[in-house]
Design a protein around this motif. Sequence first.
Motif, PDB file in Angstrom:
ATOM      1  N   ASP A  58       0.843  -1.197   0.000  1.00 35.01           N
ATOM      2  CA  ASP A  58       0.000   0.000   0.000  1.00 35.01           C
ATOM      3  C   ASP A  58       0.880   1.249   0.000  1.00 35.01           C
ATOM      4  O   ASP A  58       0.950   1.986   0.967  1.00 35.01           O
ATOM      5  CB  ASP A  58      -0.932  -0.024   1.216  1.00 35.01           C
ATOM      6  N   PRO A  60       1.635   4.859  -1.711  1.00 32.72           N
ATOM      7  CA  PRO A  60       0.969   5.888  -2.525  1.00 32.72           C
ATOM      8  C   PRO A  60       1.661   6.148  -3.864  1.00 32.72           C
ATOM      9  O   PRO A  60       0.995   6.405  -4.864  1.00 32.72           O
ATOM     10  CB  PRO A  60       0.997   7.136  -1.652  1.00 32.72           C
ATOM     11  N   GLN A  63       0.692   3.372  -6.183  1.00 32.80           N
ATOM     12  CA  GLN A  63      -0.704   3.526  -6.600  1.00 32.80           C
ATOM     13  C   GLN A  63      -0.839   4.623  -7.659  1.00 32.80           C
ATOM     14  O   GLN A  63      -1.597   4.479  -8.613  1.00 32.80           O
ATOM     15  CB  GLN A  63      -1.598   3.826  -5.389  1.00 32.80           C
TER      16      GLN A  63
END
Length: 155
Positions: A58, A60, A63
């Motif tokens: 996870d 950023p 992503q």
Amino acid sequence: MTEESHILSFETQIVQASHGKRFVNHIVDIIVCMILAFILSSLIFIIYPSLANSIIEDNPVTQLFLQIAWMLVLACLMGIFETITKGRSPGKYLTGTKVVNQDGTTISAATAFKRGFIRIIPFEIFSALGSPCFPWHDKWSNTYVIDIRESILNE
């Protein structure tokens, strides 16, 4: 009777596709692109399994990279679809529509890719809400999405 007397002349008549057909085009094209992107990413993960582990994290930055990559893949796929099929995509085949230049001629590869990349501009999708439907990827590339059955083209 001479041979020339058998030649018929048609005037180009463009009938733009309806909002409903444009919406169906968009939904079908997104679904097809998602399926192709899934297949492509699966192949990449088989070849580079360590890449899959870094994407699962996870992070950023990861992503953001994935979002940008998805937009670029979508733009390229739409450019490829519309280039190979001379102005059509899976959704356009389904609805009987086609992209043409404003004079009714077939779009070029450059125009197809231009349309694809304009589509990834944030909020571009909202530009299709006007009446008549004339989103930025049509306006800025000087193209129309037409209803093939209702239009007359000199090709």
